[in-house]
Design a protein around this motif. Structure first.
Motif, PDB file in Angstrom:
ATOM      1  N   SER A 157      29.146  26.104  48.748  1.00 39.66           N
ATOM      2  CA  SER A 157      29.922  27.209  48.209  1.00 39.66           C
ATOM      3  C   SER A 157      29.005  28.071  47.353  1.00 39.66           C
ATOM      4  N   GLU A 158      28.307  28.996  48.005  1.00 39.20           N
ATOM      5  CA  GLU A 158      27.391  29.861  47.258  1.00 39.20           C
ATOM      6  C   GLU A 158      26.955  31.028  48.126  1.00 39.20           C
ATOM      7  N   GLY A 159      26.545  32.109  47.487  1.00 37.48           N
ATOM      8  CA  GLY A 159      25.897  33.243  48.142  1.00 37.48           C
ATOM      9  C   GLY A 159      26.698  33.880  49.254  1.00 37.48           C
TER      10      GLY A 159
ATOM     11  N   TYR B  47      31.193  34.807  51.953  1.00 36.53           N
ATOM     12  CA  TYR B  47      31.794  35.862  52.767  1.00 36.53           C
ATOM     13  C   TYR B  47      32.104  35.356  54.169  1.00 36.53           C
ATOM     14  N   HIS B  48      31.224  34.511  54.701  1.00 31.95           N
ATOM     15  CA  HIS B  48      31.464  33.960  56.034  1.00 31.95           C
ATOM     16  C   HIS B  48      32.705  33.075  56.036  1.00 31.95           C
ATOM     17  N   VAL B  49      32.853  32.267  54.988  1.00 31.24           N
ATOM     18  CA  VAL B  49      34.026  31.399  54.905  1.00 31.24           C
ATOM     19  C   VAL B  49      35.294  32.245  54.813  1.00 31.24           C
ATOM     20  N   MET B  50      35.225  33.350  54.071  1.00 32.55           N
ATOM     21  CA  MET B  50      36.384  34.247  53.997  1.00 32.55           C
ATOM     22  C   MET B  50      36.737  34.779  55.380  1.00 32.55           C
ATOM     23  N   LEU B  51      35.728  35.184  56.141  1.00 27.50           N
ATOM     24  CA  LEU B  51      35.975  35.663  57.505  1.00 27.50           C
ATOM     25  C   LEU B  51      36.568  34.563  58.364  1.00 27.50           C
ATOM     26  N   TRP B  52      35.996  33.361  58.294  1.00 28.17           N
ATOM     27  CA  TRP B  52      36.506  32.245  59.105  1.00 28.17           C
ATOM     28  C   TRP B  52      37.933  31.890  58.733  1.00 28.17           C
ATOM     29  N   SER B  53      38.323  32.165  57.482  1.00 26.93           N
ATOM     30  CA  SER B  53      39.669  31.805  57.043  1.00 26.93           C
ATOM     31  C   SER B  53      40.740  32.695  57.662  1.00 26.93           C
ATOM     32  N   THR B  54      40.334  33.757  58.375  1.00 25.71           N
ATOM     33  CA  THR B  54      41.330  34.578  59.068  1.00 25.71           C
ATOM     34  C   THR B  54      41.999  33.804  60.200  1.00 25.71           C
TER      35      THR B  54
ATOM     36  N   ALA C 175      32.622  37.825  45.126  1.00 25.30           N
ATOM     37  CA  ALA C 175      32.914  39.088  44.443  1.00 25.30           C
ATOM     38  C   ALA C 175      31.735  39.404  43.538  1.00 25.30           C
ATOM     39  N   SER C 176      31.837  40.496  42.787  1.00 25.96           N
ATOM     40  CA  SER C 176      30.741  40.888  41.906  1.00 25.96           C
ATOM     41  C   SER C 176      30.713  40.048  40.630  1.00 25.96           C
ATOM     42  N   PHE C 177      31.697  39.171  40.439  1.00 31.13           N
ATOM     43  CA  PHE C 177      31.706  38.241  39.318  1.00 31.13           C
ATOM     44  C   PHE C 177      32.242  36.901  39.815  1.00 31.13           C
ATOM     45  N   VAL C 178      31.986  35.845  39.069  1.00 32.54           N
ATOM     46  CA  VAL C 178      32.432  34.509  39.435  1.00 32.54           C
ATOM     47  C   VAL C 178      33.515  34.068  38.465  1.00 32.54           C
ATOM     48  N   PRO C 179      34.745  33.836  38.939  1.00 34.35           N
ATOM     49  CA  PRO C 179      35.799  33.344  38.045  1.00 34.35           C
ATOM     50  C   PRO C 179      35.405  31.993  37.455  1.00 34.35           C
ATOM     51  N   PRO C 180      35.689  31.749  36.183  1.00 37.06           N
ATOM     52  CA  PRO C 180      35.323  30.474  35.561  1.00 37.06           C
ATOM     53  C   PRO C 180      35.857  29.258  36.306  1.00 37.06           C
TER      54      PRO C 180
END
Length: 569
Positions: free
Chosen positions: A472-474, A478-485, A496-501
């Motif tokens: 879970s990095e880098g 984004y690829h995992v987000m695409l695969w989750s479709t 995203a441009s920031f990492v939620p705590p």
């Protein structure tokens, strides 16, 4: 049948039919090879484009199945408002309703990528035609707006390329209000329906994202203020109220209210995200990292076929070339400069356009103006609501390009004196006007790479959420987000441009997976499935996870060809 054929022939030969068909043909040609392998490749790289392919897919899926949860996407579990972690491209949700799964998402993205260029051409062409330019000048402006060299550096940012609605909305609003540069305000040409359409297109443009849409909102506000001031001053000078039909007033009020309502509805979740995650707010220091020097406006990106190699040395002097190579086009700048001295526009309009160019360049320079951006971009960050969310000032060059296009269109517009002009193809001298168009198009020829999209791993097919995918990095996020479709299971992953705590904590815990303490913490976080993609873990903090034995109870292990699925029962 004969009458139908005649009508069809007239429709096909109509100026606007030719403009639309020509823009589509140019888009396919000048974005090639985007449509050569639309299901397996994607322009530029597999970073932001795969994220945006997911964004379009989620918008369509959510509006069809759970519109009340639109802003609470399936990513970044268990965080809320995650669809607002970046520009959403929500205006493309209708396309997201067609097809399903990662492959459909990629095809959809590639089609939108091509159509965005076509709409930019049509929008700028329509705007210039409305304000009084000829066909040749309008075509040059359309080509420059759609294929300016600086846009080649943004090939991976569909939300930046999707700017055609700006020019089209301005064209519709001008037509609705019976206004043009050549003829001024003509009450008899008022069309309230076009005014409403202009407001609706403007609202749609904003729904694609605030990165491009927010400056557009402020431009429209300034234009409305200018109209009110002009109306009031005319009333005061003439001692009588100028003509402003009631139907147009109703159209503006209705359209303006609809536009304002959508802007506020779109803005609400973004303000909520910033209140929950202050680290998502842009700082002046971050903006300075992306602020281009003036020489950036004369430098082309490496994706430019004509200027890429020639400007390599100049690019090496830029701190962040992707956002600092902002050449609008050498031919465009030359034509616009000529338009200052010889043009169909009145002198005051030329000067106003030139002033707009200078202001847009000054704002696009960010913090480099006057040493710290004051007065200028930083002043807007400090005083205008929402402006502090825009960290890439160079993208305001789109306004520079549009204004230069209008200036160039004026230079290429010939005043007709014949009340029944002869078609252009019967005047050989007019063919010379095609040359500037060809030169502008040559500057837009691309060398954009097209990357192979990683196929969905078998280990992710059919999994039920909430899911944590490792590593879970880098860019892999984004690829995992695409695969989750594929079914949109809830996933911890997301980029995203920031990492939620919360996501940061889960990542840290997961490096000790599947030891009992890590399993317990992931269960407590609501995670029910962990998928380890064995092909991708080498060299990451999770590289030892596949070799560890499961020692705690309640964990069922399923081995698949390209990964391991852990069910936390």
């Amino acid at each position: 049948m004969g009458t139908l054929a005649v009508r069809t022939g007239r429709l096909v030969r109509h100026e606007w039919s030719l403009a639309v068909l020509g823009s589509l043909a140019l888009a396919v040609l000048l974005t090639w090879p985007t449509l050569r392998h639309p299901a397996s490749t994607i322009p530029q790289d597999t970073g932001d484009p795969t994220l945006q392919a997911w964004q379009v897919a989620w918008g369509g899926h959510a509006l069809l199945t759970q519109p009340w949860n639109l802003w609470h996407s399936n990513t970044f579990f268990p965080e809320p408002y995650t669809y607002a972690y970046s520009d959403t491209l929500l205006g493309y949700a209708l396309f997201g309703m067609i097809g399903s799964g990662p492959e459909a998402a990629v095809v959809r993205y590639n089609l939108l990528y091509v159509l965005a260029h076509a709409l930019a051409f049509v929008g700028a062409y329509a705007l210039c035609r409305q304000v009084g330019a000829g066909r040749a000048g309008s075509a040059v402006a359309g080509a420059a707006f759609a294929y300016a060299p600086w846009k080649l550096a943004q090939a991976g940012h569909l939300h930046v390329l999707s700017m055609g609605g700006i020019a089209l909305a301005l064209a519709m609003l001008a037509r609705g209000h019976g206004w043009s540069l050549r003829d001024g305000y003509r009450p008899e040409r008022i069309r309230p329906g076009w005014a409403v359409a202009g407001w609706l297109v403007a609202a749609w443009q904003v729904s694609l994202g605030f990165g491009i849409g927010l400056p557009f909102v402020y431009v429209l506000a300034l234009l409305c203020l200018g109209v009110l001031v002009g109306y009031g001053s005319t009333w005061w000078r003439r001692r009588s109220r100028p003509v402003f039909p009631r139907r147009l007033l109703v159209a503006d009020l209705g359209g303006g209210l609809a536009f304002t309502a959508l802007v506020l509805l779109m803005a609400a979740p973004y303000f909520e995200v910033v209140s929950r995650h202050p680290s998502g707010r842009r700082t002046v220091e971050q903006i300075a990292m992306f602020s281009p020097p003036l020489r950036g406006f004369l430098t082309a990106p490496p994706e430019s076929w004509l200027w890429g190699e020639r400007h390599a040395a100049a690019r090496d002097q830029l701190g962040f070339a992707v956002e600092m190579t902002l050449l609008p086009g050498v031919v465009l700048v030359g034509l616009a400069a000529a338009g200052l001295f010889l043009s169909a526009w009145r002198v005051r309009h030329r000067l106003a356009l030139a002033a707009g160019v200078l202001v847009s360049v000054a704002l696009a320079s960010g913090t480099t103006l006057f040493g710290d951006g004051r007065p200028g971009y930083v002043t807007l960050v400090e005083h205008l609501p929402g402006w502090d969310a825009l960290r890439t000032p160079g993208r305001l060059v789109l306004w520079t390009t549009l204004l230069l296009g209008v200036l160039a269109a004026g230079a290429l517009t010939v005043r007709e004196t014949d009340p029944s002009p002869v078609p252009w193809w019967r005047r050989p001298a007019r063919l010379v006007l095609v040359v500037p168009l060809l030169l502008v198009l040559v500057e837009g020829v691309n060398r954009t790479p097209h990357a192979e999209v990683p196929p969905q791993p078998q280990a992710l097919r059919g999994v039920t959420g909430p899911v944590l995918v490792l590593p879970s990095e880098g860019t892999r996020e984004y690829h995992v987000m695409l695969w989750s479709t594929d079914g949109f299971p809830r996933i911890v992953n997301g980029g995203a441009s920031f990492v939620p705590p919360g996501q940061d904590r889960i990542r840290a815990v997961s490096t000790a997976f599947p030891y009992p303490d890590a399993v317990a913490e992931l269960r407590a976080a609501g995670i029910r499935t962990v998928v380890v993609l064995t092909d991708y873990v080498p060299g990451t903090p999770w590289q030892e996870v596949p070799g560890r034995q499961v020692t705690g109870p309640g964990v069922r292990v399923e081995n698949r060809p390209d990964g391991i699925v852990y069910h936390l029962e």
